[in-house]
Motif scaffolding. Structure first.
Motif, PDB file in Angstrom:
ATOM      1  N   ASN A  53      33.749  29.901  83.156  1.00  0.00           N
ATOM      2  CA  ASN A  53      32.385  29.650  82.014  1.00  0.00           C
ATOM      3  C   ASN A  53      32.651  30.943  82.081  1.00  0.00           C
ATOM      4  O   ASN A  53      32.002  32.058  83.334  1.00  0.00           O
ATOM      5  CB  ASN A  53      31.502  29.203  83.266  1.00  0.00           C
ATOM      6  N   ARG A  54      32.896  31.142  80.788  1.00  0.00           N
ATOM      7  CA  ARG A  54      31.864  32.878  80.297  1.00  0.00           C
ATOM      8  C   ARG A  54      30.735  33.226  80.374  1.00  0.00           C
ATOM      9  O   ARG A  54      30.395  34.105  79.308  1.00  0.00           O
ATOM     10  CB  ARG A  54      32.757  33.321  78.746  1.00  0.00           C
ATOM     11  N   SER A  55      29.327  32.509  80.685  1.00  0.00           N
ATOM     12  CA  SER A  55      27.977  32.565  80.224  1.00  0.00           C
ATOM     13  C   SER A  55      27.581  33.737  81.026  1.00  0.00           C
ATOM     14  O   SER A  55      28.968  34.223  82.149  1.00  0.00           O
ATOM     15  CB  SER A  55      27.573  31.351  81.135  1.00  0.00           C
ATOM     16  N   PHE A  56      27.137  34.760  80.578  1.00  0.00           N
ATOM     17  CA  PHE A  56      26.341  35.865  80.882  1.00  0.00           C
ATOM     18  C   PHE A  56      25.674  35.506  82.489  1.00  0.00           C
ATOM     19  O   PHE A  56      26.296  36.381  83.526  1.00  0.00           O
ATOM     20  CB  PHE A  56      25.146  36.346  80.454  1.00  0.00           C
ATOM     21  N   LEU A  57      25.152  34.428  82.349  1.00  0.00           N
ATOM     22  CA  LEU A  57      24.580  34.670  84.042  1.00  0.00           C
ATOM     23  C   LEU A  57      26.524  34.473  85.111  1.00  0.00           C
ATOM     24  O   LEU A  57      26.070  34.430  86.214  1.00  0.00           O
ATOM     25  CB  LEU A  57      23.579  32.887  84.242  1.00  0.00           C
ATOM     26  N   SER A  58      26.831  33.587  84.954  1.00  0.00           N
ATOM     27  CA  SER A  58      28.362  33.346  85.658  1.00  0.00           C
ATOM     28  C   SER A  58      28.963  34.630  86.061  1.00  0.00           C
ATOM     29  O   SER A  58      29.416  34.818  87.377  1.00  0.00           O
ATOM     30  CB  SER A  58      29.360  32.606  84.797  1.00  0.00           C
ATOM     31  N   ARG A  59      28.843  35.422  84.622  1.00  0.00           N
ATOM     32  CA  ARG A  59      29.613  37.060  84.369  1.00  0.00           C
ATOM     33  C   ARG A  59      28.195  37.918  86.145  1.00  0.00           C
ATOM     34  O   ARG A  59      29.045  38.457  86.934  1.00  0.00           O
ATOM     35  CB  ARG A  59      29.928  37.446  83.703  1.00  0.00           C
ATOM     36  N   MET A  60      26.944  37.528  85.885  1.00  0.00           N
ATOM     37  CA  MET A  60      26.679  38.423  86.427  1.00  0.00           C
ATOM     38  C   MET A  60      26.645  38.089  87.772  1.00  0.00           C
ATOM     39  O   MET A  60      26.377  38.563  88.982  1.00  0.00           O
ATOM     40  CB  MET A  60      25.017  38.459  86.699  1.00  0.00           C
ATOM     41  N   VAL A  61      27.151  36.519  88.194  1.00  0.00           N
ATOM     42  CA  VAL A  61      26.725  36.174  89.650  1.00  0.00           C
ATOM     43  C   VAL A  61      28.653  36.366  90.052  1.00  0.00           C
ATOM     44  O   VAL A  61      28.396  36.798  91.491  1.00  0.00           O
ATOM     45  CB  VAL A  61      26.960  34.984  90.042  1.00  0.00           C
ATOM     46  N   TYR A  62      29.693  37.337  89.196  1.00  0.00           N
ATOM     47  CA  TYR A  62      30.767  37.368  89.789  1.00  0.00           C
ATOM     48  C   TYR A  62      30.458  38.370  90.653  1.00  0.00           C
ATOM     49  O   TYR A  62      31.109  38.439  91.382  1.00  0.00           O
ATOM     50  CB  TYR A  62      31.530  37.850  88.444  1.00  0.00           C
ATOM     51  N   TYR A  63      29.756  39.542  89.298  1.00  0.00           N
ATOM     52  CA  TYR A  63      29.898  40.659  90.079  1.00  0.00           C
ATOM     53  C   TYR A  63      29.160  40.967  91.246  1.00  0.00           C
ATOM     54  O   TYR A  63      28.624  41.592  91.996  1.00  0.00           O
ATOM     55  CB  TYR A  63      28.758  41.539  88.971  1.00  0.00           C
ATOM     56  N   GLY A  64      27.563  40.176  91.734  1.00  0.00           N
ATOM     57  CA  GLY A  64      26.278  39.893  92.742  1.00  0.00           C
ATOM     58  C   GLY A  64      27.915  39.611  93.525  1.00  0.00           C
ATOM     59  O   GLY A  64      27.818  40.373  94.585  1.00  0.00           O
ATOM     60  N   LYS A  65      28.537  38.343  93.878  1.00  0.00           N
ATOM     61  CA  LYS A  65      29.450  38.478  94.877  1.00  0.00           C
ATOM     62  C   LYS A  65      30.322  39.834  95.259  1.00  0.00           C
ATOM     63  O   LYS A  65      30.278  39.930  96.606  1.00  0.00           O
ATOM     64  CB  LYS A  65      30.573  37.430  94.863  1.00  0.00           C
ATOM     65  N   GLU A  66      30.761  41.019  94.722  1.00  0.00           N
ATOM     66  CA  GLU A  66      31.600  41.989  94.704  1.00  0.00           C
ATOM     67  C   GLU A  66      30.624  42.960  95.383  1.00  0.00           C
ATOM     68  O   GLU A  66      30.815  43.296  96.267  1.00  0.00           O
ATOM     69  CB  GLU A  66      31.885  42.396  93.699  1.00  0.00           C
ATOM     70  N   LEU A  67      29.319  42.988  95.252  1.00  0.00           N
ATOM     71  CA  LEU A  67      28.274  43.454  95.153  1.00  0.00           C
ATOM     72  C   LEU A  67      28.037  43.155  97.090  1.00  0.00           C
ATOM     73  O   LEU A  67      27.650  43.882  98.011  1.00  0.00           O
ATOM     74  CB  LEU A  67      27.117  44.453  95.164  1.00  0.00           C
ATOM     75  N   TYR A  68      27.710  41.975  96.925  1.00  0.00           N
ATOM     76  CA  TYR A  68      27.198  41.472  98.347  1.00  0.00           C
ATOM     77  C   TYR A  68      28.281  41.265  99.714  1.00  0.00           C
ATOM     78  O   TYR A  68      28.089  41.476 100.961  1.00  0.00           O
ATOM     79  CB  TYR A  68      27.164  39.497  98.313  1.00  0.00           C
TER      80      TYR A  68
END
Length: 329
Positions: free
Chosen positions: A199-214
């Motif tokens: 899913n290429r939504s901005f929210l999906s990409r934000m959460v992707y990087y959020g997972k990395e930081l978590y």
């Protein structure tokens, strides 16, 4: 608050007591986890190829090629490596790395702690062979992690003001510091365990990087949030102080479910600042979309009992909806 206490038949003293008990058990659980992690045995060997090459003579090249074949592409003759032994730039690179890292003792301890945490949260992870190198300041590949090998280009961690970095854009050079070394390694690992969203939504990409930081929250509990995301202390404070305004900007402009690729350049990709197209742009750090995604994932994990590996498989929309994320004011 008093009405709530009366409704549940609780006194302020009772509530304070329960809060203390909950805090006690939470800290106890954290301490128990830390104790378990500290007991994990790690068979770590750091191979200082950078020092071996710096101290080598032409007769050592065949031995080094045999020991480190992946560092000597077959298409290059031995004469090239022999010439490099006496190359002035290579010699200066080696000297500057040695000044910055010395015996690499502290960094080795940091790596051992990182690998202990990785083994705790990802038991199937195999400790790679760690090899330190100089890379002619190839900062785009300063950390390379494969199934069996971890290459660390130490000449990319000499400090943002080092003269080797004068021609590099300041926002990139800011990350070329040894304080970010373990954070960069954790980022390399995250790319192997977090799937980029379909899913290429901005929210999906934000959460992707959020997972990395978590992931870094768990693997690197002893470094600062600024080190995890690659900010200075001032940039981290700016992000925290303006979190509500950043979130309002995203929501009011209906960006969360936008698939506009330029949002990556504005708020997710490395950049000198985030691009709100407002006067405050020059004051802001880059990658603020990643920062917001991080806070969403943190909010979700605060409210839901999930293991780290479970979190990484969850759909971004589910994480967002169940996070009940509210930005700090």
């Amino acid at each position: 608050m008093k009405r709530l206490l009366k409704y549940f038949g609780l006194s302020a003293f009772t509530c304070s007591f329960f809060f203390i008990i909950l805090t006690f058990f939470s800290c106890g659980e954290t301490n128990k986890t830390a104790e378990e992690i500290s007991k994990i045995a790690i068979d770590l060997k750091v191979n200082r190829f950078d020092r071996e090459f710096a101290n080598a003579v032409p007769e050592d090249i065949p031995r080094l090629k045999l020991q480190y074949p992946y560092l000597f592409p077959e298409q290059f003759p031995d004469s090239l490596w022999i010439a490099k032994l006496s190359d002035t730039i290579q010699t200066e690179l080696s000297d500057e790395v040695h000044k910055a890292f010395g015996d690499f003792e502290q960094e080795t301890e940091d790596l051992e702690s990182l690998f202990q945490h990785i083994k705790y949260y990802f038991p199937k992870f195999k400790i790679p062979n760690v090899v330190t190198v100089t890379s002619d300041v190839g900062y785009n590949n300063r950390v390379i992690l494969t199934d069996t090998l971890l290459l660390l280009g130490l000449d990319n961690y000499l400090g943002k003001d080092h003269h080797f970095y004068k021609s590099i854009q300041k926002y990139i050079a800011a990350g070329l510091d040894k304080q970010y070394l373990t954070s960069d390694i954790a980022s390399a690992l995250s790319k192997k365990v977090v799937q980029y969203p379909r899913n290429r939504s901005f929210l999906s990409r934000m959460v992707y990087y959020g997972k990395e930081l978590y992931i870094k929250d768990k693997l690197l509990p002893n470094i600062s949030d600024a080190q995890k995301i690659g900010y200075t202390t001032d940039e981290m404070e700016w992000a925290k102080a303006n979190e509500e305004q950043i979130w309002r900007y995203f929501v009011e402009r209906e960006l969360l479910y936008s698939t506009d690729a330029k949002l990556d350049r504005q708020f997710l990709d490395p950049a000198p600042f985030s691009k709100f197209q407002l006067e405050l742009d020059s004051e802001s750090p880059g990658r603020l979309g990643r920062y917001i995604g991080w806070q969403i994932v943190r909010a979700f994990m605060d409210k839901n009992t999930k293991r780290l590996e479970q979190l990484l498989k969850l759909d971004p929309d589910e994480i967002f909806k169940k996070s009940n994320y509210k930005p700090r004011k």
